[in-house]
Design an enzyme around this catalytic site. Structure first.
Site, PDB file in Angstrom:
ATOM      1  CE  LYS A 278      40.779  28.647  34.278  1.00 45.50           C
ATOM      2  NZ  LYS A 278      41.230  29.988  33.919  1.00 45.50           N
ATOM      3  NE  ARG A 352      39.717  33.734  23.928  1.00 46.17           N
ATOM      4  CZ  ARG A 352      40.597  34.652  24.292  1.00 46.17           C
ATOM      5  NH1 ARG A 352      41.418  35.168  23.401  1.00 46.17           N
ATOM      6  NH2 ARG A 352      40.655  35.050  25.541  1.00 46.17           N
TER       7      ARG A 352
HETATM    8  N1  BES Z   1      36.943  31.159  32.377  1.00 44.08           N
HETATM    9  C1  BES Z   1      38.137  31.896  32.197  1.00 44.08           C
HETATM   10  C2  BES Z   1      37.988  33.379  32.533  1.00 44.08           C
HETATM   11  C3  BES Z   1      37.769  33.684  33.976  1.00 44.08           C
HETATM   12  C4  BES Z   1      38.832  33.976  34.804  1.00 44.08           C
HETATM   13  C5  BES Z   1      36.486  33.749  34.495  1.00 44.08           C
HETATM   14  C6  BES Z   1      38.624  34.272  36.134  1.00 44.08           C
HETATM   15  C7  BES Z   1      36.283  34.048  35.826  1.00 44.08           C
HETATM   16  C8  BES Z   1      37.325  34.312  36.645  1.00 44.08           C
HETATM   17  C9  BES Z   1      38.592  31.796  30.736  1.00 44.08           C
HETATM   18  O1  BES Z   1      38.271  30.620  30.073  1.00 44.08           O
HETATM   19  C10 BES Z   1      40.077  31.878  30.764  1.00 44.08           C
HETATM   20  O2  BES Z   1      40.684  31.004  31.318  1.00 44.08           O
HETATM   21  N2  BES Z   1      40.612  32.924  30.165  1.00 44.08           N
HETATM   22  C11 BES Z   1      42.011  33.129  30.143  1.00 44.08           C
HETATM   23  C12 BES Z   1      42.365  33.610  28.771  1.00 44.08           C
HETATM   24  C13 BES Z   1      43.836  33.627  28.517  1.00 44.08           C
HETATM   25  C14 BES Z   1      44.361  32.224  28.388  1.00 44.08           C
HETATM   26  C15 BES Z   1      44.092  34.408  27.246  1.00 44.08           C
HETATM   27  C16 BES Z   1      42.338  34.198  31.182  1.00 44.08           C
HETATM   28  O3  BES Z   1      41.573  35.140  31.340  1.00 44.08           O
HETATM   29  O4  BES Z   1      43.351  34.051  31.859  1.00 44.08           O
HETATM   30 ZN    ZN Z   2      39.701  29.083  30.390  1.00 49.99          ZN
END
Ligand code: BES
Ligand code: ZN
Ligand code: ZN
Length: 505
Positions: A278, A352
């Protein structure tokens, strides 16, 4: 904060500030407010008549009726209109009242439970709302501060008054405390930073909840997870030096192995994104990625303190998601516990992955329903913002109950369609399917991914709470910081639990 119950004449007994409520532009005073009005030579009626206090929701006015029989501070709180009134508004108003008093260095309050013949809540429900609201608004996390500890303001005591026997209120206080303490626990866990709130710490906290309540507790550690074949969970866990743990809590009040309601909570104690790392901005917030786990642990504690007559099992996959020489990589194909193979497109879609194996593992409990809570997608925040959680699942009755429990608890959830045709977006050339598509309908495709692992015929609901676990600004019931989202909703849902009327395919 100490909660006390007292009967007797609150208009004259005691010196702690009195909290009194009033409906917006109502000609009548609530009974208890009227009693104090009588004891203060109509000072309350006076300010209302003069137009100085209308009773809008959360409006307040502090009065000092010196020289009257009620010779102490009165904090008048507005409840808004009678028509719009809910238990949630009373919780909010009480929370706000105690916050206002604390700011003024008043750390004790007396609160006559508002009632009258037309009051929309029973005495019991009103008392529960007041105590719960009062407690939730006083949450603060101070464990990690070492300086100026003596300056931390803490509310000391809330005394609720009623003309009825105190016994009628002990149950209300007990219920409110059980829920508030469950929420406190969840907030603590979410607030704790990832260097402290490791998978091991989450498991320890879960164990102490289980031990106190006589619940069965088990940790599936890496060796056992390997033997079982939890490939999706382990793929995420192996990127970190902190060992991953799948926590199992089993609350079995009857001692019999009846079919449980099964709760699953995403417990990513830090989500860096892994190899699909990230951006640095806001990455610190990813210590919250275990808020689903925290909600489930808090709920288990509340369920046990309430002695609910229902078996509830919690499955909590706990791990970090970090990049390292051992981490799983984009393009890897992972064999999950179910036997299904997953092509990893993005290692940041780790939630997931770990939930997949938890959902498969759930099958051995033959649950009557599965509910998972997860900070799963940023897409859900784009769709619904920070105040509404996404709700998806395969059983309309279960979804309707969850929505109703959310209305009662004040935790708003809203349905998103589990549109099966979007499964096409997850097609893979090398494996059974892949773990992500692009940006479109991200909250829905994530839920469709999870659905592949839900045991056949089991009613299941998924709550995407990504936006709702952290509050950026102070609110009456949720001081800035962790909200404890999910605990109140789940506890209400389980309090009234009845078997679902049909099985779903
Ligand atoms: N933990 C994150 C989701 C999240 C984002 C929670 C912002 C709280 C605040 C999750 O694991 C994630 O990174 N999801 C990705 C999925 C994507 C790679 C398809 C996302 O939402 O960007
Ligand atoms: Zn994630
Ligand atoms: Zn995550």
């Amino acid at each position: 904060m100490e909660i006390r119950i007292q009967t007797g004449d609150f208009t004259t007994v005691g010196a702690d500030p009195l909290v009194l409520f009033h409906f917006e532009q109502d000609d009548r005073l609530l009974e208890v407010t009227g009693a104090v009005n009588d004891a203060t030579d109509s000072r309350i009626g006076g300010v209302i008549e003069a137009g100085d206090f209308r009773g809008e929701h959360l409006e307040h006015l502090l009065l000092f009726p010196q020289g009257s029989r009620t010779n102490q501070r009165i904090l008048l709180m507005g409840l808004g209109g009678r028509e719009e009134f809910t238990a949630h508004r009373l919780r909010d108003a009480t929370a706000q009242a105690l916050r206002i008093l604390r700011e003024r260095r008043q750390f004790r309050a007396r609160l006559p439970i508002p009632t009258d013949t037309e009051f929309p809540l029973s005495l019991e429900d009103a008392a529960e709302a007041c105590v719960l609201g009062g407690m939730l608004g006083q949450y603060q996390f101070t464990d990690l501060r070492t300086r100026d500890r003596d300056k931390i303001k803490r509310f000391e005591s809330l005394t609720i008054f009623s003309n009825e026997e105190t016994q009628r209120l002990t149950g209300s206080v007990h219920r409110a405390k059980a829920i508030a303490e469950g929420i406190y626990l969840a907030r603590d866990l979410v607030t704790l930073p990832a260097n402290l709130a490791t998978p091991t710490l989450l498991a320890e906290r879960a164990k102490s909840v289980a031990d106190q309540a006589g619940m069965h507790f088990h940790m599936i550690e890496v060796t056992e997870a390997k033997e079982l074949g939890m490939g999706a969970f382990l793929a995420v866990a192996r990127g970190s030096d902190e060992p991953g743990i799948m926590v199992v809590m089993d609350y079995q009040p009857s001692g019999e192995e009846v079919s449980p309601v099964l709760l699953v909570g995403k417990g990513i104690t830090f989500d860096s994104g892994g190899i699909s790392i990230k951006p640095a901005k806001d990455m610190e917030k990813m210590k919250h990625d275990m808020a689903g786990a925290a909600a489930v642990i808090g709920t288990m504690q509340a369920v046990a303190s309430l002695n609910l007559p229902l078996r509830v099992v919690a499955l909590i996959p706990c791990t970090e998601n970090l990049p390292s020489g051992k981490a799983y990589k984009p393009g890897d194909v992972i064999r999950s516990l179910s036997g299904l193979t997953i092509e990893v497109i993005n290692t940041d879609a780790e939630g997931r992955m770990v939930l997949a194996d938890a959902l498969t593992y759930a099958d051995r409990y033959k649950p009557q329903a599965i509910i998972d809570l997860a900070t799963l997608t940023g897409a859900c925040i784009v769709a619904l913002g920070n105040e509404i959680a996404g709700l998806l699942g395969n059983d309309e009755e279960l979804l309707a109950r969850i929505k109703a429990a959310g209305e009662e608890s004040g935790e708003k959830v809203w349905p998103l369609p589990l549109w099966d045709r979007y499964f096409d977006l997850l097609k893979s050339d090398v494996a059974d399917f892949r773990n992500v598509d692009g940006r479109k309908a991200g909250a829905i495709t994530a839920a469709i991914f999870l659905k592949q692992f839900v045991p056949d015929g089991t009613p299941w609901a998924h709550l995407d709470i990504a936006g709702c676990v952290w509050e950026e600004k102070d609110r009456p019931l949720t001081p800035k910081g962790a909200t404890g989202m999910g605990v109140h909703l789940l506890t209400r849902l389980l309090q009234d639990w009845q078997p679902l009327s049909r099985e779903t395919g």
